[in-house]
Design a protein around this motif. Structure first.
Motif, mmCIF file in Angstrom:
data_model
loop_
_atom_site.group_PDB
_atom_site.id
_atom_site.type_symbol
_atom_site.label_atom_id
_atom_site.label_comp_id
_atom_site.label_asym_id
_atom_site.label_seq_id
_atom_site.Cartn_x
_atom_site.Cartn_y
_atom_site.Cartn_z
ATOM 1 N N VAL A 1 53.523 -8.069 -18.918
ATOM 2 C CA VAL A 1 53.297 -6.827 -18.818
ATOM 3 C C VAL A 1 54.024 -6.204 -20.001
ATOM 4 C CG1 VAL A 1 54.130 -4.607 -17.427
ATOM 5 C CG2 VAL A 1 53.649 -6.777 -16.195
ATOM 6 N N LEU A 2 53.038 -5.274 -20.784
ATOM 7 C CA LEU A 2 53.427 -4.689 -21.991
ATOM 8 C C LEU A 2 53.277 -3.319 -22.045
ATOM 9 C CD1 LEU A 2 54.262 -5.527 -25.121
ATOM 10 C CD2 LEU A 2 51.598 -5.357 -25.380
ATOM 11 N N GLY A 3 54.551 -2.625 -22.532
ATOM 12 C CA GLY A 3 54.509 -0.972 -22.394
ATOM 13 C C GLY A 3 53.432 -0.690 -23.656
ATOM 14 N N LEU A 4 52.762 0.376 -23.496
ATOM 15 C CA LEU A 4 51.640 1.150 -24.407
ATOM 16 C C LEU A 4 52.134 2.544 -24.527
ATOM 17 C CD1 LEU A 4 48.408 -0.239 -22.856
ATOM 18 C CD2 LEU A 4 49.830 -1.277 -24.936
ATOM 19 N N ALA A 5 51.554 2.974 -25.765
ATOM 20 C CA ALA A 5 51.672 4.388 -25.877
ATOM 21 C C ALA A 5 50.934 5.199 -24.878
ATOM 22 C CB ALA A 5 51.272 4.792 -27.341
ATOM 23 N N SER A 6 50.872 6.534 -24.767
ATOM 24 C CA SER A 6 50.378 7.442 -23.712
ATOM 25 C C SER A 6 48.817 7.316 -24.104
ATOM 26 C CB SER A 6 50.680 8.583 -23.881
ATOM 27 O OG SER A 6 50.715 9.273 -25.078
ATOM 28 N N GLY A 7 47.912 7.328 -23.146
ATOM 29 C CA GLY A 7 46.550 7.094 -23.074
ATOM 30 C C GLY A 7 46.158 5.496 -23.346
ATOM 31 N N HIS A 8 46.857 4.846 -23.220
ATOM 32 C CA HIS A 8 46.651 3.419 -23.226
ATOM 33 C C HIS A 8 46.395 2.952 -24.769
ATOM 34 C CE1 HIS A 8 47.372 3.075 -19.074
ATOM 35 N NE2 HIS A 8 46.302 3.869 -18.991
ATOM 36 N N GLN A 9 47.172 3.450 -25.603
ATOM 37 C CA GLN A 9 46.884 3.410 -27.107
ATOM 38 C C GLN A 9 48.051 2.379 -27.568
ATOM 39 O OE1 GLN A 9 44.164 4.309 -28.798
ATOM 40 N NE2 GLN A 9 43.420 5.130 -26.894
ATOM 41 N N LEU A 10 47.458 1.501 -28.658
ATOM 42 C CA LEU A 10 48.480 0.707 -29.380
ATOM 43 C C LEU A 10 49.831 1.753 -29.927
ATOM 44 C CD1 LEU A 10 46.155 -1.495 -31.575
ATOM 45 C CD2 LEU A 10 47.150 -2.099 -29.388
ATOM 46 N N ARG A 11 50.926 1.266 -29.901
ATOM 47 C CA ARG A 11 51.882 1.376 -30.371
ATOM 48 C C ARG A 11 52.284 1.469 -32.049
ATOM 49 N NH1 ARG A 11 57.103 0.530 -26.330
ATOM 50 N NH2 ARG A 11 55.900 1.112 -24.416
ATOM 51 N N GLY A 12 51.526 0.543 -32.419
ATOM 52 C CA GLY A 12 51.659 0.075 -33.725
ATOM 53 C C GLY A 12 52.583 -1.031 -33.758
ATOM 54 N N THR A 13 53.253 -1.409 -32.810
ATOM 55 C CA THR A 13 54.359 -2.440 -32.917
ATOM 56 C C THR A 13 54.098 -3.575 -31.893
ATOM 57 O OG1 THR A 13 55.773 -1.137 -31.320
ATOM 58 C CG2 THR A 13 56.044 -0.602 -33.642
ATOM 59 N N GLU A 14 52.983 -3.883 -31.389
ATOM 60 C CA GLU A 14 52.718 -4.937 -30.576
ATOM 61 C C GLU A 14 53.163 -6.321 -31.249
ATOM 62 O OE1 GLU A 14 51.254 -1.509 -28.974
ATOM 63 O OE2 GLU A 14 50.705 -2.067 -31.005
ATOM 64 N N PRO A 15 53.624 -7.004 -30.364
ATOM 65 C CA PRO A 15 54.381 -8.116 -30.805
ATOM 66 C C PRO A 15 53.312 -9.138 -31.487
ATOM 67 C CG PRO A 15 54.916 -7.701 -28.433
ATOM 68 C CD PRO A 15 54.054 -6.615 -28.928
ATOM 69 N N ARG A 16 53.554 -9.898 -32.552
ATOM 70 C CA ARG A 16 52.631 -10.748 -33.157
ATOM 71 C C ARG A 16 52.225 -11.961 -32.017
ATOM 72 N NH1 ARG A 16 50.157 -12.823 -37.960
ATOM 73 N NH2 ARG A 16 49.152 -14.842 -37.130
ATOM 74 N N ARG A 17 53.163 -12.056 -31.208
ATOM 75 C CA ARG A 17 52.805 -13.345 -30.210
ATOM 76 C C ARG A 17 51.889 -13.014 -29.337
ATOM 77 N NH1 ARG A 17 58.969 -15.640 -29.610
ATOM 78 N NH2 ARG A 17 58.844 -16.471 -31.840
ATOM 79 N N LEU A 18 51.566 -11.391 -28.919
ATOM 80 C CA LEU A 18 50.551 -11.029 -27.909
ATOM 81 C C LEU A 18 49.106 -11.278 -28.934
ATOM 82 C CD1 LEU A 18 49.228 -9.645 -25.674
ATOM 83 C CD2 LEU A 18 49.561 -7.471 -26.817
ATOM 84 N N ALA A 19 49.125 -11.160 -30.157
ATOM 85 C CA ALA A 19 47.853 -11.488 -30.968
ATOM 86 C C ALA A 19 47.573 -12.834 -30.696
ATOM 87 C CB ALA A 19 48.294 -11.234 -32.403
ATOM 88 N N ASP A 20 48.744 -13.816 -30.975
ATOM 89 C CA ASP A 20 48.413 -15.221 -30.724
ATOM 90 C C ASP A 20 48.084 -15.657 -29.669
ATOM 91 O OD1 ASP A 20 49.737 -15.352 -33.551
ATOM 92 O OD2 ASP A 20 51.708 -15.806 -32.648
ATOM 93 N N LEU A 21 48.638 -15.159 -28.396
ATOM 94 C CA LEU A 21 48.122 -15.477 -27.224
ATOM 95 C C LEU A 21 46.622 -15.063 -26.767
ATOM 96 C CD1 LEU A 21 48.569 -16.257 -24.222
ATOM 97 C CD2 LEU A 21 49.083 -13.920 -23.807
ATOM 98 N N LEU A 22 46.266 -13.820 -27.533
ATOM 99 C CA LEU A 22 44.640 -13.425 -27.426
ATOM 100 C C LEU A 22 43.956 -14.367 -28.156
ATOM 101 C CD1 LEU A 22 45.305 -9.675 -27.306
ATOM 102 C CD2 LEU A 22 44.997 -11.254 -25.623
#
Length: 186
Positions: A129-150
């Motif tokens: 579970v990952l917190g997001l900015a309002s409106g379900h937008q990227l915060r700009g600080t999403e962890p690199r490991r999320l990108a690695d997982l995807l």
């Protein structure tokens, strides 16, 4: 050594940062009861006894984020959470469900990641579970490991329910977008 069996591990500590706090608090409570029932509080005093009980929280909570990871090899995926491992074969994984919603307590936007598997027995295993900015937008600080997982899941042909969101996460880390997958079969 068999070179055909290469492992790729993605540690997901960022998704589970406080997962050990609950069990740590429970252990602290049980320790406090045991110290009280055993008479240690009378011998040591209340302060030292409370410190001993409270020490259980960080002892359990701090290592917990390091114990969450996904390991992939040519045969499948191993999801490890709190020292419990569950293996999923690639042909049993039918996708990654990325559900946007709100936290029931704070109404903060969040993203819930779950594997979908066959045979389906209700909801698939929770990946994070990952917190997001309002409106379900990227915060700009999403962890690199999320990108690695995807990237890892897409490389093994696992369809993502929100490929546009995945591409935005990858772009935030300077990675190329995911290749478009085959059209879903109805």
């Amino acid at each position: 050594m068999d070179t055909t069996k290469r492992f790729r591990t993605v540690r997901l500590g960022f998704l589970w940062r406080f997962s050990g706090v609950g069990p740590g608090c429970l252990l602290a409570l049980l320790s406090a009861v045991a110290l009280g029932a055993g008479g240690a509080v009378n011998r040591l005093g209340v302060g030292p006894s409370l410190l001993i009980a409270a020490a259980a929280v960080p002892v359990v909570a701090l290592p917990a984020p390091l114990s969450f990871w996904v390991r992939a090899d040519s045969e499948g995926l191993t999801l490890s959470r709190a020292l419990l491992r569950r293996r999923y074969r690639w042909h049993d994984i039918t996708g990654l469900d990325m559900a946007f919603g709100e936290d029931p307590d704070s109404d903060a936007a969040r993203l819930t990641l779950r594997l979908t598997t066959t045979p389906t027995t209700g909801r698939g295993p929770l990946v994070g579970v990952l917190g997001l900015a309002s409106g379900h937008q990227l915060r700009g600080t999403e962890p690199r490991r999320l990108a690695d997982l995807l990237t890892l899941l897409a490389a093994h042909g696992v369809p993502l329910s929100e490929p546009g969101f995945a591409d935005r996460v990858l772009a935030a880390h300077g990675l190329p977008p995911l290749a478009p997958g085959p059209e879903p079969i109805d």
